[in-house]
Design a protein around this motif. Structure first.
Motif, PDB file in Angstrom:
ATOM      1  N   PHE A 164      -0.299  -4.485  11.012  1.00  0.00           N
ATOM      2  CA  PHE A 164      -0.840  -3.146  11.229  1.00  0.00           C
ATOM      3  C   PHE A 164      -1.829  -2.767  10.128  1.00  0.00           C
ATOM      4  CE2 PHE A 164       2.754  -2.291  14.169  1.00  0.00           C
ATOM      5  CZ  PHE A 164       2.013  -1.759  15.212  1.00  0.00           C
ATOM      6  N   GLU A 165      -1.516  -3.097   8.890  1.00  0.00           N
ATOM      7  CA  GLU A 165      -2.410  -2.748   7.787  1.00  0.00           C
ATOM      8  C   GLU A 165      -3.695  -3.560   7.847  1.00  0.00           C
ATOM      9  OE1 GLU A 165      -0.536  -2.370   4.016  1.00  0.00           O
ATOM     10  OE2 GLU A 165       0.651  -0.689   4.751  1.00  0.00           O
ATOM     11  N   HIS A 166      -3.609  -4.821   8.240  1.00  0.00           N
ATOM     12  CA  HIS A 166      -4.814  -5.633   8.413  1.00  0.00           C
ATOM     13  C   HIS A 166      -5.676  -5.072   9.541  1.00  0.00           C
ATOM     14  CE1 HIS A 166      -3.311  -9.575   6.304  1.00  0.00           C
ATOM     15  NE2 HIS A 166      -3.416  -8.542   5.496  1.00  0.00           N
ATOM     16  N   ALA A 167      -5.020  -4.612  10.606  1.00  0.00           N
ATOM     17  CA  ALA A 167      -5.768  -4.034  11.729  1.00  0.00           C
ATOM     18  C   ALA A 167      -6.506  -2.774  11.289  1.00  0.00           C
ATOM     19  CB  ALA A 167      -4.824  -3.710  12.886  1.00  0.00           C
ATOM     20  N   GLU A 168      -5.880  -1.979  10.420  1.00  0.00           N
ATOM     21  CA  GLU A 168      -6.531  -0.769   9.905  1.00  0.00           C
ATOM     22  C   GLU A 168      -7.774  -1.136   9.103  1.00  0.00           C
ATOM     23  OE1 GLU A 168      -3.905   1.654   7.681  1.00  0.00           O
ATOM     24  OE2 GLU A 168      -2.668   2.198   9.404  1.00  0.00           O
ATOM     25  N   VAL A 169      -7.639  -2.121   8.221  1.00  0.00           N
ATOM     26  CA  VAL A 169      -8.768  -2.556   7.406  1.00  0.00           C
ATOM     27  C   VAL A 169      -9.871  -3.130   8.279  1.00  0.00           C
ATOM     28  CG1 VAL A 169      -9.520  -4.202   5.639  1.00  0.00           C
ATOM     29  CG2 VAL A 169      -7.339  -2.993   5.383  1.00  0.00           C
ATOM     30  N   TYR A 170      -9.471  -3.944   9.254  1.00  0.00           N
ATOM     31  CA  TYR A 170     -10.433  -4.543  10.180  1.00  0.00           C
ATOM     32  C   TYR A 170     -11.187  -3.481  10.948  1.00  0.00           C
ATOM     33  CZ  TYR A 170     -12.180  -7.571  13.934  1.00  0.00           C
ATOM     34  OH  TYR A 170     -12.974  -8.233  14.838  1.00  0.00           O
ATOM     35  N   GLY A 171     -10.439  -2.434  11.393  1.00  0.00           N
ATOM     36  CA  GLY A 171     -11.057  -1.337  12.134  1.00  0.00           C
ATOM     37  C   GLY A 171     -12.040  -0.571  11.282  1.00  0.00           C
ATOM     38  N   ALA A 184       0.822  -1.214   0.000  1.00  0.00           N
ATOM     39  CA  ALA A 184       0.000   0.000   0.000  1.00  0.00           C
ATOM     40  C   ALA A 184       0.855   1.263   0.000  1.00  0.00           C
ATOM     41  CB  ALA A 184      -0.925  -0.011   1.210  1.00  0.00           C
ATOM     42  N   ASN A 185       2.155   1.087  -0.223  1.00  0.00           N
ATOM     43  CA  ASN A 185       3.098   2.200  -0.311  1.00  0.00           C
ATOM     44  C   ASN A 185       3.289   2.935   1.020  1.00  0.00           C
ATOM     45  OD1 ASN A 185       4.945   3.226  -2.184  1.00  0.00           O
ATOM     46  ND2 ASN A 185       3.756   5.103  -2.437  1.00  0.00           N
ATOM     47  N   HIS A 186       3.148   2.207   2.108  1.00  0.00           N
ATOM     48  CA  HIS A 186       3.507   2.741   3.419  1.00  0.00           C
ATOM     49  C   HIS A 186       4.927   2.289   3.752  1.00  0.00           C
ATOM     50  CE1 HIS A 186      -1.043   2.722   4.471  1.00  0.00           C
ATOM     51  NE2 HIS A 186      -0.681   3.876   3.933  1.00  0.00           N
ATOM     52  N   PHE A 187       5.592   3.058   4.621  1.00  0.00           N
ATOM     53  CA  PHE A 187       6.973   2.741   4.981  1.00  0.00           C
ATOM     54  C   PHE A 187       7.103   2.577   6.493  1.00  0.00           C
ATOM     55  CE2 PHE A 187       7.319   5.000   0.967  1.00  0.00           C
ATOM     56  CZ  PHE A 187       8.221   4.235   0.259  1.00  0.00           C
ATOM     57  N   TYR A 188       7.929   1.595   6.885  1.00  0.00           N
ATOM     58  CA  TYR A 188       8.239   1.369   8.293  1.00  0.00           C
ATOM     59  C   TYR A 188       9.755   1.364   8.457  1.00  0.00           C
ATOM     60  CZ  TYR A 188       3.367   0.052   8.944  1.00  0.00           C
ATOM     61  OH  TYR A 188       2.002   0.063   9.001  1.00  0.00           O
ATOM     62  N   LEU A 189      10.216   2.008   9.527  1.00  0.00           N
ATOM     63  CA  LEU A 189      11.649   2.119   9.801  1.00  0.00           C
ATOM     64  C   LEU A 189      11.985   1.390  11.093  1.00  0.00           C
ATOM     65  CD1 LEU A 189      14.544   3.417   9.484  1.00  0.00           C
ATOM     66  CD2 LEU A 189      13.651   5.315  10.869  1.00  0.00           C
ATOM     67  N   LEU A 193      15.198  -9.832  11.134  1.00  0.00           N
ATOM     68  CA  LEU A 193      14.768  -8.440  11.095  1.00  0.00           C
ATOM     69  C   LEU A 193      13.819  -8.194   9.926  1.00  0.00           C
ATOM     70  CD1 LEU A 193      18.136  -6.678  12.004  1.00  0.00           C
ATOM     71  CD2 LEU A 193      16.154  -7.046  13.472  1.00  0.00           C
ATOM     72  N   ASP A 194      14.114  -8.786   8.771  1.00  0.00           N
ATOM     73  CA  ASP A 194      13.224  -8.643   7.609  1.00  0.00           C
ATOM     74  C   ASP A 194      11.842  -9.220   7.923  1.00  0.00           C
ATOM     75  OD1 ASP A 194      15.343  -7.539   6.298  1.00  0.00           O
ATOM     76  OD2 ASP A 194      15.652  -9.187   4.882  1.00  0.00           O
ATOM     77  N   MET A 195      11.819 -10.383   8.563  1.00  0.00           N
ATOM     78  CA  MET A 195      10.542 -11.014   8.907  1.00  0.00           C
ATOM     79  C   MET A 195       9.765 -10.157   9.902  1.00  0.00           C
ATOM     80  SD  MET A 195      11.699 -15.008   9.312  1.00  0.00           S
ATOM     81  CE  MET A 195      10.161 -15.442  10.116  1.00  0.00           C
ATOM     82  N   PHE A 196      10.464  -9.571  10.864  1.00  0.00           N
ATOM     83  CA  PHE A 196       9.801  -8.702  11.837  1.00  0.00           C
ATOM     84  C   PHE A 196       9.125  -7.542  11.129  1.00  0.00           C
ATOM     85  CE2 PHE A 196      10.048  -4.760  14.323  1.00  0.00           C
ATOM     86  CZ  PHE A 196       9.209  -5.086  15.377  1.00  0.00           C
ATOM     87  N   MET A 197       9.866  -6.860  10.247  1.00  0.00           N
ATOM     88  CA  MET A 197       9.291  -5.708   9.557  1.00  0.00           C
ATOM     89  C   MET A 197       8.145  -6.119   8.639  1.00  0.00           C
ATOM     90  SD  MET A 197      12.448  -3.115   8.716  1.00  0.00           S
ATOM     91  CE  MET A 197      13.528  -4.308   7.951  1.00  0.00           C
ATOM     92  N   ASN A 198       8.320  -7.202   7.913  1.00  0.00           N
ATOM     93  CA  ASN A 198       7.289  -7.668   6.987  1.00  0.00           C
ATOM     94  C   ASN A 198       6.006  -8.039   7.742  1.00  0.00           C
ATOM     95  OD1 ASN A 198       6.348  -8.911   4.326  1.00  0.00           O
ATOM     96  ND2 ASN A 198       6.287 -10.673   5.684  1.00  0.00           N
ATOM     97  N   ASN A 199       6.133  -8.857   8.760  1.00  0.00           N
ATOM     98  CA  ASN A 199       4.945  -9.377   9.445  1.00  0.00           C
ATOM     99  C   ASN A 199       4.225  -8.306  10.264  1.00  0.00           C
ATOM    100  OD1 ASN A 199       5.544 -11.845   8.351  1.00  0.00           O
ATOM    101  ND2 ASN A 199       6.476 -12.673  10.200  1.00  0.00           N
ATOM    102  N   THR A 200       4.982  -7.432  10.936  1.00  0.00           N
ATOM    103  CA  THR A 200       4.326  -6.389  11.719  1.00  0.00           C
ATOM    104  C   THR A 200       3.660  -5.358  10.811  1.00  0.00           C
ATOM    105  OG1 THR A 200       6.468  -5.277  11.920  1.00  0.00           O
ATOM    106  CG2 THR A 200       5.738  -6.598  13.788  1.00  0.00           C
ATOM    107  N   ALA A 201       4.294  -5.018   9.703  1.00  0.00           N
ATOM    108  CA  ALA A 201       3.688  -4.065   8.764  1.00  0.00           C
ATOM    109  C   ALA A 201       2.369  -4.615   8.215  1.00  0.00           C
ATOM    110  CB  ALA A 201       4.648  -3.761   7.615  1.00  0.00           C
ATOM    111  N   ILE A 202       2.367  -5.875   7.834  1.00  0.00           N
ATOM    112  CA  ILE A 202       1.138  -6.513   7.334  1.00  0.00           C
ATOM    113  C   ILE A 202       0.073  -6.527   8.435  1.00  0.00           C
ATOM    114  CG2 ILE A 202       0.148  -8.715   6.605  1.00  0.00           C
ATOM    115  CD1 ILE A 202       2.784  -9.254   5.120  1.00  0.00           C
TER     116      ILE A 202
END
Length: 317
Positions: A306-313, A273-278, A295-304
């Motif tokens: 958060f975006e699912h939580a936004e859609v769910y909300g 969705a073109n969002h960025f996480y640092l 570290l890659d897995m942490f960023m990938n899974n948490t970003a997904i």
């Protein structure tokens, strides 16, 4: 002074000042010369790029006051005989039993070993070492520091694992809520930092509308953190980051891009969705392939998540 340290000749070294937080050392002794000599001998000591910061007190009563106010001491160098013959031993008992401080490493130093026989003291009190002041040569003092601070470092890592695991377990009950995902990210981050670094300082940020000029009107909000950043969760952060480096990572085409600069890890993850996480972690010298994948897995899974939580909300609303 009746008892003295015997130090071998040493060559001075001009070590660069470490950016990592120093180990806190509490010296408890009624002899001012002991404080001076100890600080002088250990002035260049480093472990994992971390130096030492000393706090001096001159009685058991003073030590209790300081220990009651602070819980960040890694090591206490403690004299046995001060305002009375067993002031040091009483302080050990109070620290472990009443203050419940099991983390600080306690080393007893005595100039009068007959006052507190070594075998009896080690058997009865929760101390980590016992030294006669006359036997503490420079080399033995350095060995003592390395062994004591490594033990503290490892105990601290275990505590971070436990705290992180507690957060993960607690968050798992309501995995689809944004609050729960934030807590889950916090728990995983604490475990990752304890596993990969020695400094326990990290921040995981969402980059809102990042621009090429790094405009501060487009902030990076901390959503999970450890160490120095933990009080800033929910707030924007800029002043400690290398914004130019962040900009370069954002501009790369790959979903995950990272760089280690000045013992600090910068990792940027770009979502579909073109969002960025640092992900910003201090105390990283080098990364193995396994570390990088974690570290890659942490960023990938948490970003997904958060975006699912936004859609769910939004659906719930």
């Amino acid at each position: 002074m009746s008892d003295s340290f015997v130090f071998a000749d040493t060559t001075s070294s001009n070590l660069a000042v470490s950016a990592s937080e120093p180990f806190q050392v509490l010296i408890v002794d009624d002899d001012e010369e002991i404080h001076v000599i100890t600080k002088m001998a250990l002035s260049d000591f480093e472990l994992d790029g971390r130096g030492l910061k000393f706090t001096s007190v001159y009685s058991g009563a003073e030590a209790r006051e300081v220990l009651s106010q602070r819980d960040d001491f890694a090591l206490m160098l403690l004299d046995v005989v001060m305002e009375h013959d067993h002031a040091g031993l009483d302080l050990v008992k109070w620290t472990r039993e009443e203050l419940k401080n099991r983390m600080v490493r306690i080393v007893l130093r005595t100039g009068q070993p007959g006052q507190a026989p070594e075998e009896q003291v080690i058997a009865k009190y929760e101390i980590d070492d016992y030294k006669e002041k006359t036997e503490l040569t420079y080399r033995k003092l350095m060995t003592l520091m390395y062994s004591s601070l490594r033990a503290f470092r490892d105990l601290q890592a275990i505590e971070h694992y436990k705290v992180g695991l507690e957060r993960i377990i607690s968050a798992s009950t309501e995995i689809f809520s944004a609050c729960s995902i934030n807590q889950l990210s916090q728990g995983i981050l604490e475990q990752l930092v304890a596993l990969l670094t020695r400094s326990n300082t990290a921040a995981y940020c969402r980059i809102d509308g990042f621009t090429a000029t790094c405009d501060k009107q487009q902030p990076m909000h901390i959503i999970a953190a450890t160490g120095a950043f933990i009080q800033q969760i929910g707030y924007a952060v800029h002043n400690v980051l290398d914004l130019k480096l962040v900009e370069q990572l954002v501009e790369k085409a790959t979903p995950v891009s990272f760089q280690v600069k000045d013992n600090t890890y910068y990792g940027v993850y770009k979502t579909s969705a073109n969002h960025f996480y640092l992900l910003y972690i201090r105390g990283v010298n080098e990364l193995s392939e396994t570390d990088r994948k974690l570290l890659d897995m942490f960023m990938n899974n948490t970003a997904i998540a958060f975006e699912h939580a936004e859609v769910y909300g939004q659906q719930e609303g």
